[in-house]
Design a protein around this motif. Structure first.
Motif, PDB file in Angstrom:
ATOM      1  N   SER A 265       0.785  -1.221   0.148  1.00 26.81           N
ATOM      2  CA  SER A 265       0.112  -0.059   0.111  1.00 26.81           C
ATOM      3  C   SER A 265       1.047   1.241  -0.117  1.00 26.81           C
ATOM      4  CB  SER A 265      -0.833   0.002   1.279  1.00 26.81           C
ATOM      5  OG  SER A 265      -1.475   1.289   1.344  1.00 26.81           O
ATOM      6  N   VAL A 266       0.475   2.091  -0.756  1.00 24.02           N
ATOM      7  CA  VAL A 266       1.434   3.625  -1.037  1.00 24.02           C
ATOM      8  C   VAL A 266       0.707   4.668  -1.049  1.00 24.02           C
ATOM      9  CG1 VAL A 266       2.879   4.737  -2.466  1.00 24.02           C
ATOM     10  CG2 VAL A 266       2.984   2.040  -2.506  1.00 24.02           C
ATOM     11  N   VAL A 267       0.928   5.742  -0.293  1.00 22.16           N
ATOM     12  CA  VAL A 267       0.415   6.721  -0.328  1.00 22.16           C
ATOM     13  C   VAL A 267       1.604   8.072  -0.560  1.00 22.16           C
ATOM     14  CG1 VAL A 267      -0.703   8.772   1.276  1.00 22.16           C
ATOM     15  CG2 VAL A 267      -1.368   6.360   1.363  1.00 22.16           C
ATOM     16  N   GLY A 268       1.437   8.932  -1.352  1.00 17.91           N
ATOM     17  CA  GLY A 268       2.284  10.047  -1.360  1.00 17.91           C
ATOM     18  C   GLY A 268       1.725  11.199  -2.404  1.00 17.91           C
ATOM     19  N   THR A 269       2.984  11.762  -2.915  1.00 16.65           N
ATOM     20  CA  THR A 269       2.544  12.801  -3.937  1.00 16.65           C
ATOM     21  C   THR A 269       3.521  12.458  -5.317  1.00 16.65           C
ATOM     22  OG1 THR A 269       4.266  14.211  -3.186  1.00 16.65           O
ATOM     23  CG2 THR A 269       2.180  14.513  -2.262  1.00 16.65           C
ATOM     24  N   GLY A 270       2.952  12.952  -6.275  1.00 16.72           N
ATOM     25  CA  GLY A 270       3.630  12.650  -7.626  1.00 16.72           C
ATOM     26  C   GLY A 270       3.462  11.093  -7.968  1.00 16.72           C
ATOM     27  N   SER A 271       4.422  10.535  -8.706  1.00 18.98           N
ATOM     28  CA  SER A 271       4.479   9.113  -9.168  1.00 18.98           C
ATOM     29  C   SER A 271       5.488   8.248  -8.598  1.00 18.98           C
ATOM     30  CB  SER A 271       4.433   9.074 -10.713  1.00 18.98           C
ATOM     31  OG  SER A 271       5.471   9.597 -11.258  1.00 18.98           O
ATOM     32  N   TYR A 272       5.101   6.972  -8.691  1.00 18.37           N
ATOM     33  CA  TYR A 272       6.178   6.054  -8.182  1.00 18.37           C
ATOM     34  C   TYR A 272       6.068   4.669  -9.135  1.00 18.37           C
ATOM     35  CZ  TYR A 272       5.562   8.953  -4.095  1.00 18.37           C
ATOM     36  OH  TYR A 272       5.691   9.952  -3.179  1.00 18.37           O
ATOM     37  N   THR A 273       7.213   4.179  -9.184  1.00 16.00           N
ATOM     38  CA  THR A 273       7.467   2.795  -9.601  1.00 16.00           C
ATOM     39  C   THR A 273       7.883   1.839  -8.445  1.00 16.00           C
ATOM     40  OG1 THR A 273       8.317   3.666 -11.782  1.00 16.00           O
ATOM     41  CG2 THR A 273       8.841   1.280 -11.197  1.00 16.00           C
ATOM     42  N   VAL A 274       6.875   0.859  -8.463  1.00 12.98           N
ATOM     43  CA  VAL A 274       6.959  -0.095  -7.274  1.00 12.98           C
ATOM     44  C   VAL A 274       7.498  -1.407  -7.867  1.00 12.98           C
ATOM     45  CG1 VAL A 274       5.972  -1.282  -5.330  1.00 12.98           C
ATOM     46  CG2 VAL A 274       5.037   0.930  -6.102  1.00 12.98           C
ATOM     47  N   THR A 275       8.632  -1.915  -7.399  1.00 14.05           N
ATOM     48  CA  THR A 275       9.250  -3.217  -7.927  1.00 14.05           C
ATOM     49  C   THR A 275       9.317  -4.248  -6.647  1.00 14.05           C
ATOM     50  OG1 THR A 275      10.569  -2.024  -9.487  1.00 14.05           O
ATOM     51  CG2 THR A 275      11.034  -4.216  -9.246  1.00 14.05           C
ATOM     52  N   ALA A 276       8.892  -5.433  -6.971  1.00 17.18           N
ATOM     53  CA  ALA A 276       9.308  -6.309  -6.051  1.00 17.18           C
ATOM     54  C   ALA A 276      10.274  -7.537  -6.636  1.00 17.18           C
ATOM     55  CB  ALA A 276       7.800  -7.151  -5.607  1.00 17.18           C
ATOM     56  N   THR A 277      11.034  -7.901  -6.119  1.00 14.48           N
ATOM     57  CA  THR A 277      12.350  -8.748  -6.512  1.00 14.48           C
ATOM     58  C   THR A 277      12.498  -9.883  -5.680  1.00 14.48           C
ATOM     59  OG1 THR A 277      13.267  -6.993  -7.872  1.00 14.48           O
ATOM     60  CG2 THR A 277      14.519  -8.753  -7.583  1.00 14.48           C
ATOM     61  N   LEU A 298      -1.986  15.167 -13.818  1.00 13.08           N
ATOM     62  CA  LEU A 298      -0.418  14.722 -13.572  1.00 13.08           C
ATOM     63  C   LEU A 298       0.119  14.112 -14.861  1.00 13.08           C
ATOM     64  CD1 LEU A 298       1.825  14.181 -11.449  1.00 13.08           C
ATOM     65  CD2 LEU A 298       0.777  11.979 -11.027  1.00 13.08           C
ATOM     66  N   LEU A 299       1.355  14.402 -15.370  1.00 11.14           N
ATOM     67  CA  LEU A 299       2.296  13.842 -16.469  1.00 11.14           C
ATOM     68  C   LEU A 299       3.366  12.715 -15.736  1.00 11.14           C
ATOM     69  CD1 LEU A 299       2.268  14.256 -19.569  1.00 11.14           C
ATOM     70  CD2 LEU A 299       4.430  15.734 -18.980  1.00 11.14           C
ATOM     71  N   THR A 300       2.959  11.729 -16.359  1.00  9.83           N
ATOM     72  CA  THR A 300       3.864  10.569 -15.795  1.00  9.83           C
ATOM     73  C   THR A 300       4.824   9.820 -16.848  1.00  9.83           C
ATOM     74  OG1 THR A 300       2.246   9.112 -15.852  1.00  9.83           O
ATOM     75  CG2 THR A 300       2.676   9.914 -13.711  1.00  9.83           C
ATOM     76  N   PRO A 301       5.992   9.496 -16.929  1.00 12.40           N
ATOM     77  CA  PRO A 301       6.786   9.524 -15.457  1.00 12.40           C
ATOM     78  C   PRO A 301       7.142  11.046 -14.970  1.00 12.40           C
ATOM     79  CG  PRO A 301       8.218   8.847 -17.278  1.00 12.40           C
ATOM     80  CD  PRO A 301       6.856   9.047 -17.772  1.00 12.40           C
ATOM     81  N   ASN A 302       7.064  11.098 -13.686  1.00 12.28           N
ATOM     82  CA  ASN A 302       6.792  12.574 -13.217  1.00 12.28           C
ATOM     83  C   ASN A 302       8.389  12.734 -12.739  1.00 12.28           C
ATOM     84  OD1 ASN A 302       6.280  14.881 -12.241  1.00 12.28           O
ATOM     85  ND2 ASN A 302       5.503  14.117 -10.232  1.00 12.28           N
TER      86      ASN A 302
END
Length: 778
Positions: A265-277, A298-302
């Motif tokens: 679960s993610v909360v923030g501002t702007g945009s994020y890339t989430v990677t699970a390895t 919003l323009l992404t990638p930000n």
């Protein structure tokens, strides 16, 4: 997964030793034919083999063609060149300590000699055609090492081969599923967007085969905009993520739950890339994209200027490697609904980036605009592509189909890099071509990339130049070339074993499998120290006469087109290409020297605005014989300013050049040569048709099989590539071009025909000049 081959070195038997009994024939008196088979996955192929003495011992022989076909059907690359057998497969690592023994014929694995033997040629009883046979004992030793047969698989009449089992992935993540988003689906082109400030959840399951991997360690990484630290919760517990030095990336070590699930679960501002390895296997991962929307969209990638989104460049072999989806998510309207089918206009600035399709084809050049309409999730997506390592490429988006101002545009930035180059390396800008001289240290971005009239006994020296204007070197990274010679000529090669400032070219003795090739992939790969290059031709590492691998300091090289019994015509064009950049050398096998022209037709031409005329003439030598299928020099005016006449085609072929991004550049030749006032024209290079360097008073064209040349001449209205963009060029005031030839010309330095404006005397001013025609634009 590659499997190292070690058994050949250990198991190799001296060729003078008797082959083992399992491979011995039932008789040793004379050649005895027998029916033999190859069986692959239950499918049998029959043929005739025979028994004969090998090194004093009776041994079975098998036609090598059938072995080749079986290996090809199992995914191997196999080639028999009449002397040696080459077997290639990316899953095999060839040995470095093989002792191949002796014999005139070799077996190579991925370019490494692992076994020598002696073949026999005999007439196949069925086809009555001479066929090459090889002792099955030595073939089987190699097949055993590549994993398709064992010694027990030969029973005296049948060889059983089994296709290698593909390596299977035992672990894997499911794709992230999204919850909590009002827009988007979590992919790069459609990030999951929270429009109300709430959390976005991404869920995945890690499995081993079909079994969930419970309580298993996972490395979680989140990247975003500098300073926009996210709040992260994993499987119901808050996680303290460690920030990197630039505070735009965060990592944490977490575990799957008892069901193998990972709920982020993610909360923030702007945009994020989430990677699970997977912590135990870095090749097992999954990725999701989330964003948090403000009131203006919003323009992404930000990303911000100076810290752009990282992307690799595209290449000629992979035109979509550099494609980056850029998505503008519109805010919800006043009723809280998604804004679907709304126009969003995009623009890209900086470097050589352009707007493209998802597969990399250009749809709008750098600085131009393109409008996209939002989908049912309120997202409009454009794609950006680049073939050069450009940093700080700016992408802008404005709501509306025809924006009059970009003051409040949403912006993001992309940093493109070459994955084969060290950090900070310059991109390839030009390949300079130098004939008759190996001093290439003066190569620059403006060096000529084509030469002509080179005898096959001479080499042309090719020097790659980076965008900094210097000869390419190890600091710029690896570089690959594609070489192609026309008319059946094969390619000779030399390498610079000195330096760019003090060159010393050494002739390379190519492996037998490459010595008669008309095409070649030449690779300069960084050596282990990263300060020089090891060199590969068609994947085979090149070595000097002592067998030592070349390690050169510069990726310059020399090449020539060799005239052998297979070559046709009077010459060959060697084209060298690397990415979007190319060079050309025209070699002459033999033939007469072009002297002057006859049968100029029509003698008088009047071309109206935007009109065209085909002008044809025959080129002959000093004895009046047609000069067929050969390059000839044609003169252009050097004194009069632009007059609007252009050569748009030669022998019916339009003068255009691929721009490397799926489009075409128009490269007509102005008939006023160096006096042309259109700045920054693109050179003309159409192999086998014509070539011209901007500002030159001559160009080269090729005669046809009758010695004729046809020029298509247009009065204005043409399109020409200027600064990489096709622009319209208009006709100008009426004037006349006069065509002169020189009936006693014996020099290659004087054109066969010379075009001058206004009836002026020819540039070359020869006393024997003769007017053969005139062209007027009106």
């Amino acid at each position: 997964m590659k499997r190292a081959i070690t058994g050949i070195a250990a198991a190799s038997v001296a060729l003078g030793l008797m082959a083992p009994a399992a491979f011995a024939a039932t008789t040793s008196s004379t050649m005895q034919w027998q029916q033999e088979y190859i069986s692959v996955s239950g499918q049998q192929t029959g043929f005739k083999g025979f028994a004969a003495n090998y090194a004093g011992a009776p041994t079975n022989y098998m036609p090598i063609w059938y072995v080749n076909q079986a290996l090809k059907n199992m995914g191997f690359q196999v080639n028999w060149d009449g002397t040696n057998l080459f077997i290639n497969n990316s899953s095999i690592t060839a040995p470095t300590n093989a002792t191949p023994g002796s014999g005139p014929n070799g077996i190579y694995l991925n370019g490494v000699l692992v076994q020598k033997t002696t073949t026999k040629v005999a007439k196949d009883p069925a086809s009555k055609v001479n066929t090459t046979y090889m002792p099955i004992y030595f073939v089987l030793k190699v097949l055993q090492e590549v994993g398709v047969a064992q010694t027990s698989n030969w029973n005296g009449t049948t060889l059983t081969m089994t296709a290698p089992t593909p390596v299977s992935t035992t672990a894997g993540f499911s794709n992230f599923t999204v919850s909590g988003a009002q827009q988007g689906n979590g992919t790069e082109a459609s990030p999951a967007v929270s429009s109300n400030g709430g959390a976005i959840s991404l869920s995945t399951t890690l499995t081993n085969g079909t079994t969930p991997a419970a309580n298993t360690a996972v490395n979680l990484s989140i990247s975003g905009t500098t300073g926009d630290t996210p709040v992260v919760e994993v499987n119901g517990s808050y996680v303290t993520a460690t920030a990197n030095s630039s505070n735009d990336g965060w990592t944490a070590s977490v575990d799957t739950n008892s069901s193998g699930q990972l709920n982020v679960s993610v909360v923030g501002t702007g945009s994020y890339t989430v990677t699970a390895t997977s912590a135990s296997n870095s090749s097992v991962s999954t990725e999701g994209y989330v964003a948090f929307l403000g009131s203006n969209g919003l323009l992404t990638p930000n990303a911000v200027s100076g810290s752009g989104y990282s992307a690799n460049i595209s290449s000629l072999s992979n035109a979509s490697a550099g494609v980056v989806p850029v998505t503008f998510t519109l805010p919800l309207n006043s009723s809280g609904d998604v804004q679907a089918n709304t126009a969003v206009t995009f623009k890209v600035y900086g470097g050589s980036a352009f707007l493209s399709t998802s597969t990399g084809q250009e749809i709008a050049a750098n600085g131009n605009t393109y409008t996209v309409y939002s989908n049912s999730m309120g997202q409009a997506t454009i794609y950006v592509n680049d073939f050069n390592a450009d940093s700080n490429v700016e992408v802008e988006a404005v709501v509306g189909a025809n924006p009059t101002t970009w003051t409040n545009a949403a912006t993001t930035y992309i940093d493109y890099s070459n994955p084969n180059s060290p950090s900070g390396a310059y991109a390839l800008n030009n390949i300079g071509a130098f004939a008759f001289a190996s001093s290439t240290s003066g190569a620059s971005t403006s060096s000529a990339s084509s030469v002509a009239g080179v005898p096959v006994t001479n080499s042309v020296y090719f020097a790659p130049v980076d965008t900094n204007g210097a000869v390419y070197n190890a600091n710029d990274g690896a570089i690959n070339y594609t070489l192609n010679a026309t008319n059946g000529a094969y390619i000779g090669l030399s390498l610079n074993t000195g330096s760019a400032t003090s060159p010393s070219f050494s002739t390379v003795t190519l492996p037998s499998s490459l010595s008669s090739d008309s095409s070649m992939t030449l690779q300069f790969q960084l050596d282990s120290a990263g300060t020089g290059y090891n060199v590969y031709a068609n994947g085979i590492e090149l070595t000097n006469s002592a067998g030592t691998a070349y390690d050169v300091s510069t990726p310059e090289f020399a090449a020539n087109a060799v005239d052998d019994s297979n070559a046709t015509g009077s010459g060959s064009t060697l084209t060298v290409t690397s990415g979007k950049v190319s060079a050309q050398a025209d070699f002459v096998f033999s033939g007469s020297t072009p002297a002057y022209v006859v049968d100029f037709s029509p003698v008088v031409s009047n071309i109206g605005a935007d009109g065209t005329e085909n002008v044809t003439f025959q080129v002959v030598d000093s004895s009046g014989n047609p000069v067929k299928n050969q390059q000839v020099k044609i003169g252009l005016d050097a004194n009069t300013a632009a007059q609007g006449l252009w050569i748009t085609a030669v022998n019916g072929t339009q003068l255009t050049t691929p721009n490397g991004t799926g489009g075409t550049e128009y490269t007509p030749i102005p008939m006023d040569g160096s006096a042309n006032t259109v700045a920054n024209l693109t050179d003309t290079l159409v192999p086998g048709v014509a070539n011209w360097s901007t500002g030159s008073n001559t160009f080269n064209a090729y005669t046809d099989a009758n010695g004729d040349v046809t020029l298509t001449i247009q009065n204005g209205g043409v399109f020409a590539a200027v600064n990489g963009t096709n622009t319209a060029e208009n006709q100008t005031s009426s004037t006349t071009v006069t065509a002169y030839t020189y009936t006693s010309n014996t020099s290659n330095s004087t054109p066969a025909v010379d075009f001058t404006y206004g009836g002026d005397a020819s540039t070359y001013g020869a006393s024997n000049q003769s007017q053969v025609g005139e062209i007027t634009n009106n």
